[in-house]
Design a protein around this motif. Structure first.
Motif, mmCIF file in Angstrom:
data_model
loop_
_atom_site.group_PDB
_atom_site.id
_atom_site.type_symbol
_atom_site.label_atom_id
_atom_site.label_comp_id
_atom_site.label_asym_id
_atom_site.label_seq_id
_atom_site.Cartn_x
_atom_site.Cartn_y
_atom_site.Cartn_z
ATOM 1 N N GLN A 38 57.663 -37.597 74.515
ATOM 2 C CA GLN A 38 57.377 -39.080 75.015
ATOM 3 C C GLN A 38 56.836 -39.151 76.424
ATOM 4 O O GLN A 38 57.613 -38.510 77.151
ATOM 5 C CB GLN A 38 58.375 -39.810 74.491
ATOM 6 N N ILE A 47 60.710 -49.436 64.674
ATOM 7 C CA ILE A 47 62.179 -49.346 65.080
ATOM 8 C C ILE A 47 62.675 -50.682 65.787
ATOM 9 O O ILE A 47 61.816 -51.032 66.888
ATOM 10 C CB ILE A 47 62.492 -48.299 65.944
ATOM 11 N N TYR A 84 62.328 -48.745 76.227
ATOM 12 C CA TYR A 84 63.709 -48.507 76.557
ATOM 13 C C TYR A 84 64.332 -49.410 77.754
ATOM 14 O O TYR A 84 63.607 -49.853 78.293
ATOM 15 C CB TYR A 84 63.986 -46.942 76.973
ATOM 16 N N TYR A 109 64.421 -33.556 80.160
ATOM 17 C CA TYR A 109 63.574 -34.483 81.063
ATOM 18 C C TYR A 109 64.050 -34.549 82.351
ATOM 19 O O TYR A 109 65.324 -34.308 82.660
ATOM 20 C CB TYR A 109 63.545 -35.800 80.464
ATOM 21 N N GLU A 158 66.349 -51.783 67.364
ATOM 22 C CA GLU A 158 67.653 -51.313 67.414
ATOM 23 C C GLU A 158 68.623 -52.407 68.021
ATOM 24 O O GLU A 158 68.975 -52.370 69.234
ATOM 25 C CB GLU A 158 67.629 -50.213 68.450
ATOM 26 N N PHE A 197 56.857 -41.368 79.674
ATOM 27 C CA PHE A 197 57.367 -42.659 80.096
ATOM 28 C C PHE A 197 56.556 -43.300 81.387
ATOM 29 O O PHE A 197 55.782 -42.584 81.992
ATOM 30 C CB PHE A 197 58.788 -42.512 80.804
ATOM 31 N N GLY A 198 56.591 -44.783 81.502
ATOM 32 C CA GLY A 198 55.940 -45.373 82.499
ATOM 33 C C GLY A 198 57.042 -45.512 83.558
ATOM 34 O O GLY A 198 58.080 -44.901 83.410
ATOM 35 N N PRO A 199 56.737 -46.014 84.838
ATOM 36 C CA PRO A 199 57.504 -45.916 85.967
ATOM 37 C C PRO A 199 58.657 -47.028 85.908
ATOM 38 O O PRO A 199 59.368 -46.828 86.889
ATOM 39 C CB PRO A 199 56.583 -46.403 87.104
ATOM 40 N N PHE A 252 70.312 -40.480 74.470
ATOM 41 C CA PHE A 252 70.185 -39.989 75.870
ATOM 42 C C PHE A 252 71.653 -39.986 76.162
ATOM 43 O O PHE A 252 72.275 -40.994 76.017
ATOM 44 C CB PHE A 252 69.324 -41.076 76.761
ATOM 45 N N GLN A 278 67.209 -49.137 80.332
ATOM 46 C CA GLN A 278 68.268 -48.195 81.049
ATOM 47 C C GLN A 278 69.188 -49.037 82.161
ATOM 48 O O GLN A 278 68.861 -49.828 82.839
ATOM 49 C CB GLN A 278 67.738 -47.227 81.902
ATOM 50 N N LYS A 308 74.575 -47.851 83.923
ATOM 51 C CA LYS A 308 75.263 -46.707 83.756
ATOM 52 C C LYS A 308 74.362 -45.425 83.457
ATOM 53 O O LYS A 308 74.836 -44.337 83.340
ATOM 54 C CB LYS A 308 76.233 -46.636 82.872
ATOM 55 N N LYS A 309 73.211 -45.816 83.820
ATOM 56 C CA LYS A 309 72.008 -44.891 83.591
ATOM 57 C C LYS A 309 71.578 -44.149 82.200
ATOM 58 O O LYS A 309 70.809 -43.234 81.799
ATOM 59 C CB LYS A 309 72.169 -43.853 84.494
ATOM 60 N N PHE A 310 72.289 -44.870 81.121
ATOM 61 C CA PHE A 310 71.918 -44.494 79.792
ATOM 62 C C PHE A 310 70.730 -45.174 79.173
ATOM 63 O O PHE A 310 70.570 -46.554 79.713
ATOM 64 C CB PHE A 310 73.051 -44.875 78.695
ATOM 65 N N LEU A 311 69.681 -44.319 78.744
ATOM 66 C CA LEU A 311 68.562 -44.902 78.268
ATOM 67 C C LEU A 311 68.774 -45.178 76.646
ATOM 68 O O LEU A 311 69.369 -44.369 76.070
ATOM 69 C CB LEU A 311 67.370 -43.900 78.466
ATOM 70 N N GLY A 347 60.282 -42.905 86.013
ATOM 71 C CA GLY A 347 60.436 -42.755 84.522
ATOM 72 C C GLY A 347 60.685 -41.076 84.473
ATOM 73 O O GLY A 347 60.256 -40.302 85.374
ATOM 74 N N PRO A 348 61.215 -40.765 83.245
ATOM 75 C CA PRO A 348 61.619 -39.432 82.896
ATOM 76 C C PRO A 348 60.261 -38.672 82.814
ATOM 77 O O PRO A 348 59.343 -39.287 81.912
ATOM 78 C CB PRO A 348 62.453 -39.650 81.477
ATOM 79 N N LYS A 353 56.411 -54.140 88.623
ATOM 80 C CA LYS A 353 57.480 -53.241 88.835
ATOM 81 C C LYS A 353 58.850 -53.463 89.379
ATOM 82 O O LYS A 353 59.801 -52.869 89.020
ATOM 83 C CB LYS A 353 57.127 -52.218 90.279
ATOM 84 N N ARG A 382 62.085 -52.996 87.081
ATOM 85 C CA ARG A 382 63.510 -53.218 87.365
ATOM 86 C C ARG A 382 63.655 -54.818 87.412
ATOM 87 O O ARG A 382 62.960 -55.557 88.279
ATOM 88 C CB ARG A 382 63.618 -53.054 88.935
ATOM 89 N N PHE A 429 61.852 -49.347 80.376
ATOM 90 C CA PHE A 429 60.963 -48.234 80.459
ATOM 91 C C PHE A 429 60.145 -48.389 79.189
ATOM 92 O O PHE A 429 60.469 -48.533 78.204
ATOM 93 C CB PHE A 429 61.543 -46.878 80.335
#
Lengths: 110, 114
Positions: B103, B56, B35, A36, B58, B105-107, A100, B37, B40-43, A43-44, B9, B110, B90
């Motif tokens: 998948q 699901i 999701y 991605y 989680e 993704f939306g924008p 990810f 994020q 640290k930028k992990f999704l 978004g990705p 947004k 924040r 997201f």
């Protein structure tokens, strides 16, 4: 534990140059891997998706390779453009939710 | 012709408040996701719904409650917001259930909790 490690963490290249991003993963069972592109503040967006039986797949200037035996993938970008500046992430998939990593932050400069 | 849209947004709110984020997809997909994020930028996946049914969850705190009124919408309600909830959220969708699908993704939304 399902994990993804990407390298380099960040990369700066000149416009027009090629580059290769690396992705190592430990996901079991494994069935596919995606690349991605995530622009800042967006978004990705999917670039490629490869199943475990595919070795390479291209999408324009992007070419992804996959070695399911060594659990490695790479994304090669040819003739980079300023618009390629983004984060690139490579979640592998199996029968569990996508995992990810932190991604590689690519900056293409003029 | 936005495929996956999210509102708002940006969301800035005080700790302890309750807020909702909305997501809509016009792709005709059966499966939708939320999701988170972090800085640290992990999704990380939070929830997945297939045709309005939760598939699901989680280990997300029960302050987070997703709701899917129909398969084109998946909203996220967050109660008693905490500082650690600050992140980008997201929404995504895919044609079918299962982890073989691409998948979309939306924008992102924040969220900043003060």
């Amino acid at each position: 534990k399902n994990q993804v490690e990407q390298s380099p963490q960040s990369l700066i290249i000149l416009e027009g140059k090629n580059c290769t991003l690396q992705c190592n993963y430990t996901v079991s069972p494994f069935s596919n891997l995606r690349w991605y592109k995530q622009d800042t503040g967006r978004g990705p967006v999917s670039l490629t998706i490869m199943t475990f039986s595919e070795n390479t797949k291209s999408n324009g200037r992007y070419t992804a390779t996959l070695d399911a035996d060594t659990k490695q993938s790479s994304l090669h970008i040819t003739a980079s453009q300023l618009s390629d500046s983004a984060s690139y992430i490579c979640p592998p998939g199996g029968n569990t939710p996508l995992v990810f990593g932190k991604g590689t932050r690519l900056s293409v400069i003029a | 012709d936005t495929a996956v849209s999210q509102t708002p947004k940006y969301l800035v709110t005080q700790m302890g408040n309750d807020k909702s984020i909305k997501c809509e997809q016009n792709l005709g997909h059966d499966t939708m996701y939320w999701y988170k994020q972090d800085s640290k930028k992990f999704l990380k996946i939070m929830f997945s719904y297939n045709n309005k049914e939760l598939i699901i969850n989680e280990t997300v705190p029960n302050r987070f409650s997703p709701k899917s009124p129909d398969k084109a919408h998946l909203n996220l309600h967050i109660n008693s917001l905490e500082l650690g909830d600050s992140a980008v959220y997201f929404c995504a969708s895919s044609p079918y259930q299962g982890h073989q699908e691409t998948q979309y993704f939306g924008p992102g939304t924040r969220l900043l909790v003060l």
